[in-house]
Design a protein around this motif. Structure first.
Motif, PDB file in Angstrom:
ATOM      1  N   GLY A  33       8.849  -0.269 -12.545  1.00 27.23           N
ATOM      2  CA  GLY A  33       9.072   0.967 -12.227  1.00 27.23           C
ATOM      3  C   GLY A  33       8.481   1.418 -10.859  1.00 27.23           C
ATOM      4  N   MET A  34       8.026   0.708  -9.942  1.00 28.08           N
ATOM      5  CA  MET A  34       7.645   0.986  -8.617  1.00 28.08           C
ATOM      6  C   MET A  34       8.157  -0.154  -7.846  1.00 28.08           C
ATOM      7  N   PRO A  35       8.098   0.305  -6.377  1.00 25.14           N
ATOM      8  CA  PRO A  35       8.577  -0.677  -5.434  1.00 25.14           C
ATOM      9  C   PRO A  35       8.140  -1.981  -5.251  1.00 25.14           C
ATOM     10  N   GLY A  36       8.631  -2.897  -5.516  1.00 30.69           N
ATOM     11  CA  GLY A  36       8.098  -4.274  -5.484  1.00 30.69           C
ATOM     12  C   GLY A  36       7.257  -4.669  -6.605  1.00 30.69           C
ATOM     13  N   GLY A  37       7.427  -3.914  -7.822  1.00 30.21           N
ATOM     14  CA  GLY A  37       6.584  -4.052  -9.042  1.00 30.21           C
ATOM     15  C   GLY A  37       5.414  -3.115  -8.985  1.00 30.21           C
ATOM     16  N   VAL A  38       4.688  -3.570 -10.179  1.00 33.56           N
ATOM     17  CA  VAL A  38       3.268  -2.907 -10.250  1.00 33.56           C
ATOM     18  C   VAL A  38       2.190  -3.607 -10.184  1.00 33.56           C
ATOM     19  N   VAL A  39       1.103  -3.178  -9.807  1.00 32.60           N
ATOM     20  CA  VAL A  39      -0.323  -3.936  -9.792  1.00 32.60           C
ATOM     21  C   VAL A  39      -1.104  -2.967 -10.614  1.00 32.60           C
ATOM     22  N   TYR A  40      -1.581  -3.284 -11.715  1.00 28.36           N
ATOM     23  CA  TYR A  40      -2.076  -2.582 -12.702  1.00 28.36           C
ATOM     24  C   TYR A  40      -3.747  -2.904 -12.683  1.00 28.36           C
ATOM     25  N   GLU A  41      -4.579  -1.948 -12.431  1.00 31.28           N
ATOM     26  CA  GLU A  41      -6.146  -2.176 -11.974  1.00 31.28           C
ATOM     27  C   GLU A  41      -6.783  -0.931 -13.187  1.00 31.28           C
ATOM     28  N   VAL A 123     -17.335  -2.320  -6.518  1.00 30.69           N
ATOM     29  CA  VAL A 123     -16.234  -2.917  -7.129  1.00 30.69           C
ATOM     30  C   VAL A 123     -15.125  -2.434  -5.956  1.00 30.69           C
ATOM     31  N   VAL A 124     -14.249  -3.706  -5.408  1.00 35.85           N
ATOM     32  CA  VAL A 124     -13.373  -3.501  -4.321  1.00 35.85           C
ATOM     33  C   VAL A 124     -12.052  -3.652  -4.933  1.00 35.85           C
ATOM     34  N   TRP A 125     -11.235  -2.702  -4.387  1.00 36.39           N
ATOM     35  CA  TRP A 125      -9.567  -3.147  -4.873  1.00 36.39           C
ATOM     36  C   TRP A 125      -8.832  -3.350  -3.704  1.00 36.39           C
ATOM     37  N   ASP A 126      -9.270  -3.172  -2.407  1.00 37.70           N
ATOM     38  CA  ASP A 126      -8.355  -2.874  -1.279  1.00 37.70           C
ATOM     39  C   ASP A 126      -9.126  -3.368   0.087  1.00 37.70           C
ATOM     40  N   VAL A 127      -8.260  -3.795   1.036  1.00 36.82           N
ATOM     41  CA  VAL A 127      -9.088  -4.223   2.492  1.00 36.82           C
ATOM     42  C   VAL A 127      -7.875  -3.355   3.541  1.00 36.82           C
ATOM     43  N   LEU A 128      -8.804  -2.607   4.345  1.00 41.22           N
ATOM     44  CA  LEU A 128      -8.086  -1.745   5.277  1.00 41.22           C
ATOM     45  C   LEU A 128      -8.048  -2.139   6.594  1.00 41.22           C
ATOM     46  N   ALA A 129      -8.780  -3.119   7.034  1.00 40.57           N
ATOM     47  CA  ALA A 129      -8.848  -3.694   8.313  1.00 40.57           C
ATOM     48  C   ALA A 129      -9.807  -5.112   8.087  1.00 40.57           C
ATOM     49  N   VAL A 130      -9.343  -6.121   8.879  1.00 42.32           N
ATOM     50  CA  VAL A 130     -10.018  -7.314   8.997  1.00 42.32           C
ATOM     51  C   VAL A 130     -10.506  -7.521  10.662  1.00 42.32           C
ATOM     52  N   PRO A 131     -11.260  -8.461  10.809  1.00 46.57           N
ATOM     53  CA  PRO A 131     -11.523  -8.537  12.411  1.00 46.57           C
ATOM     54  C   PRO A 131     -10.393  -8.644  13.271  1.00 46.57           C
ATOM     55  N   LEU A 151     -13.365 -11.733   0.030  1.00 45.32           N
ATOM     56  CA  LEU A 151     -14.352 -11.849  -0.775  1.00 45.32           C
ATOM     57  C   LEU A 151     -14.419 -13.125  -1.597  1.00 45.32           C
ATOM     58  N   ALA A 152     -13.866 -14.086  -1.140  1.00 40.67           N
ATOM     59  CA  ALA A 152     -14.003 -15.278  -1.520  1.00 40.67           C
ATOM     60  C   ALA A 152     -15.244 -15.895  -2.108  1.00 40.67           C
ATOM     61  N   GLU A 153     -16.374 -15.703  -1.294  1.00 46.08           N
ATOM     62  CA  GLU A 153     -17.938 -15.880  -1.238  1.00 46.08           C
ATOM     63  C   GLU A 153     -18.806 -14.504  -2.184  1.00 46.08           C
ATOM     64  N   ALA A 154     -17.821 -13.705  -2.609  1.00 50.06           N
ATOM     65  CA  ALA A 154     -18.459 -12.450  -3.197  1.00 50.06           C
ATOM     66  C   ALA A 154     -19.472 -12.856  -4.402  1.00 50.06           C
ATOM     67  N   ARG A 155     -20.365 -12.204  -4.730  1.00 46.22           N
ATOM     68  CA  ARG A 155     -21.175 -12.443  -5.880  1.00 46.22           C
ATOM     69  C   ARG A 155     -21.618 -10.974  -6.352  1.00 46.22           C
ATOM     70  N   PRO A 156     -21.928 -10.924  -7.439  1.00 47.52           N
ATOM     71  CA  PRO A 156     -22.432  -9.451  -7.799  1.00 47.52           C
ATOM     72  C   PRO A 156     -23.884  -9.069  -6.857  1.00 47.52           C
ATOM     73  N   PRO A 157     -24.061  -8.065  -6.152  1.00 48.17           N
ATOM     74  CA  PRO A 157     -23.385  -6.608  -6.867  1.00 48.17           C
ATOM     75  C   PRO A 157     -21.898  -6.548  -6.076  1.00 48.17           C
ATOM     76  N   VAL A 158     -21.170  -7.246  -5.585  1.00 50.25           N
ATOM     77  CA  VAL A 158     -20.083  -6.983  -4.909  1.00 50.25           C
ATOM     78  C   VAL A 158     -18.983  -7.769  -5.614  1.00 50.25           C
ATOM     79  N   GLU A 159     -18.082  -7.207  -5.987  1.00 51.26           N
ATOM     80  CA  GLU A 159     -16.958  -7.842  -6.837  1.00 51.26           C
ATOM     81  C   GLU A 159     -15.515  -7.240  -6.987  1.00 51.26           C
ATOM     82  N   ARG A 160     -14.507  -7.860  -7.226  1.00 49.70           N
ATOM     83  CA  ARG A 160     -13.165  -7.483  -7.343  1.00 49.70           C
ATOM     84  C   ARG A 160     -12.743  -6.771  -8.328  1.00 49.70           C
ATOM     85  N   VAL A 161     -12.076  -5.821  -8.370  1.00 48.47           N
ATOM     86  CA  VAL A 161     -11.485  -5.069  -9.649  1.00 48.47           C
ATOM     87  C   VAL A 161     -10.608  -6.017 -10.144  1.00 48.47           C
TER      88      VAL A 161
END
Length: 300
Positions: A33-41, A123-131, A151-161
């Motif tokens: 229903g959306m361009p390219g399909g939908v990501v549900y979070e 809790v992170v869902w997007d990245v707007l800039a990288v180095p 976020l490959a090495e992320a541990r609580p209190p940082v996590e992906r949605v």
């Protein structure tokens, strides 16, 4: 003498920056229903937060461009260890108590949260800039790949949605996670760039509340009975039913030191000076439907 090459600045995006906001919908979009399909979070109940690593260190910003470092120091060490200079993230600061999301704990001081064992996560869902690169123009699916690397090495209190491309799975989350405080779902066009003016994010919530400016209170300032709320369309409403003990305490704390001295002492209405705090209200149906106070919002 050889010329020394200039090292490129890794910081390409400096917060505060405009953040995307989902618009409410009554029905969960179909997978196509959306361009390219939908990501549900899952839609978490917290404080929207942009996190960046710059030359000054980790910086936290609210959606209204307020600095949040002093209010949520719990997540700063983990972000400092995890993020390279130039990374900018979009996500939500959430408090957890007894295995449930506990929004009102975000209103308390860091010291009082720590004393009661309240955990705060980012809790992170997007990245707007990288180095060295602003990535807001990339499709969401590509930003998600970059986010997985960041976020490959992320541990609580940082996590992906929690996220899925399956509508059936998303509906299961919507049904089953409400009991632990999950508000609903956010649905995003997988092919869309990060553009705050676009309509490529939508949300489905169990209850759609409205942010309203708290312009006054009714009753004793130490134990208010109701609030006077200015709604986004300019109307003013007095909330009902009577505030609970917990709600009254929240309101009293929010207006302490902010009541205007010109309020008539004989009146039961006390007006709040600017800048005014923000409350969440639930509106009834129809133009004259009543407004029910839900809770105070942290200053953003």
């Amino acid at each position: 003498m050889p010329t020394r090459r200039k090292v490129p600045d890794p910081v390409m995006l400096r917060p505060p920056v405009p953040l995307m906001q989902p618009r409410p919908v009554p029905v969960l979009p179909a997978e196509d229903g959306m361009p390219g399909g939908v990501v549900y979070e899952i839609k978490l109940d917290g404080v929207r937060c942009c996190a960046a690593r710059t030359e000054a260190g980790v910086e936290l910003w609210s959606r209204r461009a307020r600095g949040l470092n002093g209010r949520f120091p719990e997540v700063l060490p983990a972000l400092a260890d995890l993020l390279a200079s130039g990374v900018v993230l979009d996500g939500e600061l959430c408090a957890f108590r007894g295995g449930r999301l506990a929004f009102t704990e975000l209103l308390r001081s860091p010291r009082s949260r720590a004393a009661d064992g309240v955990a705060v996560s980012y809790v992170v869902w997007d990245v707007l800039a990288v180095p060295g690169r602003d990535v807001r123009g990339l499709p969401l699916v590509e930003r998600r790949e970059l986010l997985a690397e960041v976020l490959a090495e992320a541990r609580p209190p940082v996590e992906r949605v929690m996220a899925t491309r399956s509508r059936e799975t998303a509906l299961g989350w919507y049904r089953d996670l409400h009991s632990v405080g999950v508000e609903g779902l956010v649905c995003k066009a997988a092919a869309a760039p990060y553009r705050p003016e676009s309509a490529s994010w939508v949300k489905l919530r169990h209850a759609e509340t409205t942010d309203a400016e708290l312009v006054g209170i009714v009753g004793d300032p130490a134990r208010p009975e109701a609030v006077l709320a200015r709604l986004p369309d300019g109307r003013q409403a007095t909330t009902s039913p009577r505030l609970t003990v917990v709600q009254a305490h929240q309101v009293a704390q929010a207006v302490r030191g902010r009541l205007r001295p010109d309020s008539e002492k004989s009146s039961r209405v006390h007006w709040v000076a600017e800048p005014r705090p923000v409350a969440e209200v639930l509106l009834g149906s129809g133009r004259h439907g009543r407004a029910r106070f839900v809770r105070m919002r942290p200053e953003e």
